[in-house]
Scaffold this motif. Structure first.
Motif, short mmCIF file in Angstrom:
data_model
loop_
_atom_site.label_atom_id
_atom_site.label_comp_id
_atom_site.label_asym_id
_atom_site.label_seq_id
_atom_site.Cartn_x
_atom_site.Cartn_y
_atom_site.Cartn_z
N ASP A 110 37.48 46.36 42.54
CA ASP A 110 37.72 45.13 41.78
C ASP A 110 38.99 44.41 42.24
O ASP A 110 39.25 43.29 41.80
CB ASP A 110 37.77 45.41 40.27
CG ASP A 110 39.02 46.16 39.86
OD1 ASP A 110 39.53 46.96 40.68
OD2 ASP A 110 39.50 45.97 38.74
N GLY A 111 39.77 45.05 43.12
CA GLY A 111 40.94 44.36 43.67
C GLY A 111 40.56 43.09 44.42
O GLY A 111 41.35 42.15 44.51
N ASP A 158 46.00 44.17 42.61
CA ASP A 158 45.42 45.52 42.56
C ASP A 158 45.18 45.99 43.99
O ASP A 158 45.19 45.20 44.94
CB ASP A 158 44.08 45.45 41.79
CG ASP A 158 43.58 46.81 41.34
OD1 ASP A 158 44.28 47.82 41.58
OD2 ASP A 158 42.49 46.85 40.74
N ASP A 196 37.49 53.70 42.98
CA ASP A 196 38.73 53.06 42.55
C ASP A 196 39.32 53.92 41.43
O ASP A 196 38.80 53.94 40.32
CB ASP A 196 38.39 51.64 42.07
CG ASP A 196 39.58 50.90 41.48
OD1 ASP A 196 40.66 51.50 41.31
OD2 ASP A 196 39.41 49.71 41.17
MN MN Z 1 41.02 48.48 40.83
#
Ligand code: MN
Length: 387
Positions: free
Chosen positions: A186-187, A225, A33
């Motif tokens: 983490d999206g 995100d 990411d």
């Molecule tokens: Mn991210």
């Protein structure tokens, strides 16, 4: 063991571009990411995946340490790129890398992408986030619940490419048939809570369907995100053969030292020799100073009033400035919240570029919070006016 893979990636509902990258190179899988301005985050995560893919083609790692070595190599490549191109300064990426080796899954991990294991219907997070909030949870300063909704939850404390060296977590997990592994940026995890993720992974039999459903849920929750999801179903050996080994590649990594021969010229005249001694002493002193400065950073304000990351120290010595601009952030001095002003005026010293970036992120987040609060207040007033 073998795996059947489902994968889906999406830009989300808010961002302009997708800076996540992933790798599917059986028996190795990864999510990266990227972060950084413009397309820099994309370059960072793509470089991580490319370097790892190249490394796998030349020599497959045999254990977690070998996997970590690939991550270290990726870090060096991104760091070099960021240093040599001003447009890429400050870029970085997370990397969660997994290798299936018989009954063992090896994981090498940096940042806040995650690996989870679903076994017998229960979901367990394998990796630990390298984030400020996670650190605060470990120190007992924040509850897990508070951390999940914290406005600064995405500030990471470790990433590839932001420093010459990086600390890589290495994990080893026994796996068995029927296990399901999730690798995700983490999206997903910042938008969807673990119990909902667990429900989808338990309920959706097809790994591709599960990956797509999870991305859909992240977007339905706001899609703030980029989101990338790999679902890996562990199956018994027997079906697909491992891919043929690619021919060995020459290592073309930067870092080869140029061969610099010191001059062997002999000094004859005493006066010349005295000058030479002074010159050498001055040179050594300069190098020592430069070395010390190259390991110091601070965040301050430039002459034209913009928050700037400097390499060096804020103090002047004998009227000499001992700092170079590392990165101009574009944050005007007048936007800086009160709490940061004194520190910036003196020059906020930090021990790494990563820490400097974290500090700047903190300022940016705080500005955003204040602006949001102001907007809310303004809206409230308008409401009041109307009534
Ligand atoms: Mn991210």
């Amino acid at each position: 063991m073998n795996v059947v893979v489902g994968v889906h990636t999406d830009v989300g509902r808010v961002r302009q571009g997708n800076e996540d990258s992933y790798l599917l190179q059986a028996p190795v899988y990864a999510v990266a990411d990227g972060m950084g301005g413009h397309t820099a985050g994309d370059v960072a995560s793509a470089t991580a995946v490319d370097v790892i893919a190249d490394g796998l083609r030349s020599a497959a790692p045999s254990d977690g340490a070998g996997l970590a070595e690939l991550v270290t190599r990726a870090n060096e490549a991104i760091w070099e790129k960021a240093r040599s191109d001003p447009a890429l300064r400050g870029m970085g990426t997370t990397c969660t890398l997994l290798m299936i080796d018989g009954e063992i899954a090896h994981i090498a991990h940096v940042g806040d992408s995650r690996a989870y294991l679903l076994r017998d219907g229960s979901l367990r997070q394998l990796t630990e986030d390298h984030t400020l909030v996670e650190r605060m949870v470990r120190e007992g300063r924040l509850s897990a619940e508070e951390a999940a909704n914290h406005p600064q939850r995405s500030i990471i404390t470790r990433a590839l490419g932001v420093d010459a060296r990086v600390q890589v977590d290495v994990l080893r997990e026994e796996i068995r048939e029927g296990d399901r592994i999730l690798l995700t940026s983490d999206g997903l995890t910042s938008m969807v809570d673990p119990s909902s993720i667990s429900d989808v992974l338990s309920g959706q039999e097809d790994p591709q369907g599960a990956a797509e459903r999870l991305v859909e849920m992240a977007n339905a929750a706001g899609g703030e995100d980029n989101v990338t999801v790999l679902v890996l179903d562990v199956v018994a050996d027997g079906a697909p053969a491992p891919p043929p080994a690619a021919p060995a590649r020459t290592d073309t990594r930067p870092g080869a030292q140029p061969n610099v021969e010191p001059s062997r010229r002999r000094w004859v005249r005493p006066l010349v020799r005295a000058f030479a001694v002074v010159a050498v002493v001055a040179l050594v002193a300069t190098f020592a100073a430069r070395w010390a400065l190259s390991n110091s950073w601070y965040v301050g304000t430039s002459e034209d009033g913009v928050v700037t990351i400097y390499q060096g120290i804020p103090e002047e010595i004998a009227g000499w400035t001992l700092a170079d601009v590392e990165r101009t952030t574009g944050i005007p001095e007048e936007d800086v919240p009160e709490a940061f002003r004194d520190d910036l005026e003196e020059g906020k010293k930090v021990s790494s570029l990563e820490e400097a970036e974290t500090y700047v992120s903190n300022i940016e987040e705080r500005i955003e919070e204040i602006q949001n609060a102001t907007e809310r207040r303004t809206d409230g007033r308008r409401e009041g006016d109307r009534s």
